[in-house]
Design an enzyme around this catalytic site. Structure first.
Site, PDB file in Angstrom:
ATOM      1  N   ASP A 134      -0.885  33.866 -14.198  1.00  0.00           N
ATOM      2  CA  ASP A 134      -1.810  34.757 -13.496  1.00  0.00           C
ATOM      3  C   ASP A 134      -1.835  36.191 -14.023  1.00  0.00           C
ATOM      4  O   ASP A 134      -2.884  36.697 -14.398  1.00  0.00           O
ATOM      5  CB  ASP A 134      -1.499  34.755 -11.988  1.00  0.00           C
ATOM      6  CG  ASP A 134      -2.511  35.560 -11.188  1.00  0.00           C
ATOM      7  OD1 ASP A 134      -3.702  35.497 -11.503  1.00  0.00           O
ATOM      8  OD2 ASP A 134      -2.098  36.254 -10.250  1.00  0.00           O
ATOM      9  N   CYS A 188     -20.036  19.831 -11.605  1.00  0.00           N
ATOM     10  CA  CYS A 188     -20.685  20.540 -10.490  1.00  0.00           C
ATOM     11  C   CYS A 188     -22.160  20.132 -10.341  1.00  0.00           C
ATOM     12  O   CYS A 188     -22.693  20.096  -9.226  1.00  0.00           O
ATOM     13  CB  CYS A 188     -20.589  22.050 -10.696  1.00  0.00           C
ATOM     14  SG  CYS A 188     -18.927  22.717 -10.422  1.00  0.00           S
ATOM     15  N   CYS A 194     -20.892  26.406  -3.012  1.00  0.00           N
ATOM     16  CA  CYS A 194     -19.940  27.514  -3.032  1.00  0.00           C
ATOM     17  C   CYS A 194     -20.661  28.854  -3.114  1.00  0.00           C
ATOM     18  O   CYS A 194     -20.287  29.815  -2.441  1.00  0.00           O
ATOM     19  CB  CYS A 194     -18.959  27.364  -4.192  1.00  0.00           C
ATOM     20  SG  CYS A 194     -19.720  27.305  -5.824  1.00  0.00           S
ATOM     21  N   CYS A 198     -20.521  31.931  -0.066  1.00  0.00           N
ATOM     22  CA  CYS A 198     -19.820  33.192  -0.292  1.00  0.00           C
ATOM     23  C   CYS A 198     -20.263  34.231   0.737  1.00  0.00           C
ATOM     24  O   CYS A 198     -21.451  34.548   0.835  1.00  0.00           O
ATOM     25  CB  CYS A 198     -20.090  33.698  -1.706  1.00  0.00           C
ATOM     26  SG  CYS A 198     -19.236  35.251  -2.081  1.00  0.00           S
ATOM     27  N   CYS A 214     -16.022  40.670  -3.858  1.00  0.00           N
ATOM     28  CA  CYS A 214     -15.357  39.435  -3.430  1.00  0.00           C
ATOM     29  C   CYS A 214     -14.329  39.758  -2.354  1.00  0.00           C
ATOM     30  O   CYS A 214     -13.487  40.643  -2.533  1.00  0.00           O
ATOM     31  CB  CYS A 214     -14.677  38.782  -4.635  1.00  0.00           C
ATOM     32  SG  CYS A 214     -13.668  37.344  -4.228  1.00  0.00           S
ATOM     33  N   CYS A 243     -15.364  29.705  -0.735  1.00  0.00           N
ATOM     34  CA  CYS A 243     -15.970  28.971  -1.847  1.00  0.00           C
ATOM     35  C   CYS A 243     -15.198  27.698  -2.172  1.00  0.00           C
ATOM     36  O   CYS A 243     -15.724  26.806  -2.849  1.00  0.00           O
ATOM     37  CB  CYS A 243     -16.101  29.861  -3.082  1.00  0.00           C
ATOM     38  SG  CYS A 243     -14.527  30.395  -3.791  1.00  0.00           S
ATOM     39  N   CYS A 247     -16.650  23.417  -1.195  1.00  0.00           N
ATOM     40  CA  CYS A 247     -16.785  22.546  -2.366  1.00  0.00           C
ATOM     41  C   CYS A 247     -16.586  21.075  -1.999  1.00  0.00           C
ATOM     42  O   CYS A 247     -15.541  20.699  -1.472  1.00  0.00           O
ATOM     43  CB  CYS A 247     -15.767  22.957  -3.429  1.00  0.00           C
ATOM     44  SG  CYS A 247     -15.776  21.906  -4.895  1.00  0.00           S
TER      45      CYS A 247
END
Length: 377
Positions: A134, A188, A194, A198, A214, A243, A247
């Site tokens: 990350d 997708c 998604c 949002c 976000c 999101c 899904c």
């Protein structure tokens, strides 16, 4: 050394230590990702938390000398709590996103990568590694996509066929020339759920995120939250799952493979009012093991105040008045003032008027004014 045999041994070993998925990718530059990052930078869509040097984010050769391949791993995390706690009147609760349940994933994934490094070193002493999770230079999602861990979804997450997008990612750049695995086909299709889910429109379009709007990013900021986002924060204390929960590939996906990831309901869905008066020591003891604690208690407390306003929790008025009067941090005092106006009531109004006469900070005074505007003239 038979590299193909070593690869198979690594795959078998990874399963034995609890790595849920592993893939191998070439270490060539991520040209397509570079173009995307440049566009994000030009549009001002970056969060500011990522590595500033785009070249380092897309070129493994700038991270380690003469890289030959990259090993990508994924660990599946739970999407549901085994034991539930309810938010009810007078005892409202906030929520940490699923990726922050259990022990900090940076610790968990790094430990798996260290185990892999040790295993490979025994087999091949001349092997070199550069592992990251990350906060490293490379884009985890780009590596995982190239390695066949999953496809890059419209929600800007890696979606695996087995575990949906409920996975933590990590990678290891190495000087071993492993054969690359095949990337997965994007599944997708025409689904856009998604993007539609949002809360702030931060998913500008499938695969493009404006981090600045976000909620997952906004919950980590330390200043005043812009008015336009306060209504949309809901009771989120850290992160956002909208999101992901929208899904279809995540429907029914809930894996409890790792005890360290199991959430303590009272920690990840805590009562809001006690958060307002928590000391630094108490915060570290209770929330320190979570990845969602990395920015400290201030953003969590600010978000808790906004959540109490969201619930219009009248029982929180005395707590908010105390914060508005006594907290040394202007962001907390001001947000509490706004929340008091949002909740309403004579006690809240009287407190706002009284504090307005003594408050010196201009931003806090502005928030007090916002709070008073909720009351009819």
């Amino acid at each position: 050394m038979d590299i193909r045999k070593l690869k198979n041994e690594i795959i078998d070993y990874s399963k034995s230590i609890g790595i849920d998925k592993i893939g191998f990718a070439s270490s060539s530059p991520f040209t397509e990702m570079k173009n995307k990052l440049l566009i994000q930078q030009e549009l001002g869509y970056q969060s500011g938390f990522e590595e500033k040097d785009i070249e380092k984010r897309v070129n493994p050769a700038l991270i380690m000398e003469a890289p030959q391949s990259i090993i990508a791993i994924a660990l599946a995390y739970p999407s549901k709590m085994g034991e539930k706690v309810e938010s009810k009147k007078g005892q409202r609760r906030g929520i940490f996103c699923r990726a922050s349940w259990g022990l900090d994933y940076h610790v968990l994934v790094k430990e798996k990568l260290k185990q892999l490094e040790a295993f490979i070193s025994e087999k091949l002493p001349e092997a070199r590694f550069q592992s990251m999770v990350d906060t490293g230079e490379l884009v985890d999602r780009a590596v995982a996509e190239r390695a066949g861990i999953g496809w890059s979804g419209k929600n800007c997450s890696i979606i695996t066929p087995e575990f949906g997008s409920y996975v933590y990612l990590g990678e290891m750049v190495t000087n071993i020339p492993f054969e690359a695995d095949q990337p997965l086909e994007d599944r997708c299709g025409t689904c856009n759920k998604c993007v539609e889910a949002c809360p702030t429109g931060a998913l500008v379009q499938g695969g493009q995120l404006n981090s600045q709007s976000c909620i997952a990013f906004l919950t980590q900021t330390k200043g005043f939250l812009a008015d336009e986002y306060r209504e949309r924060l809901g009771n989120r204390l850290y992160g956002c799952d909208s999101c992901q929960t929208a899904c279809p590939d995540n429907k029914g996906k809930d894996f409890h493979f790792h005890t360290e990831m199991e959430p303590d309901p009272e920690t990840v869905k805590p009562l809001l009012k006690p958060l307002l008066h928590m000391s630094n020591r108490d915060f570290k003891e209770r929330f320190g093991p979570l990845s969602g604690s990395w920015r400290g208690k201030k953003p969590i407390q600010r978000n808790a105040i906004i959540a109490l306003a969201h619930f219009k929790d009248e029982t929180a008025v005395p707590d908010l008045i105390t914060v508005m009067r006594e907290d040394p941090r202007p962001v907390l005092r001001g947000t509490a003032a706004w929340a008091l106006g949002k909740i309403g009531g004579e006690e809240a109004k009287a407190a706002l008027l009284k504090v307005a006469a003594s408050e010196k900070d201009e931003e806090v005074l502005e928030e007090i004014d916002k709070g008073l505007q909720f009351f009819p003239i």
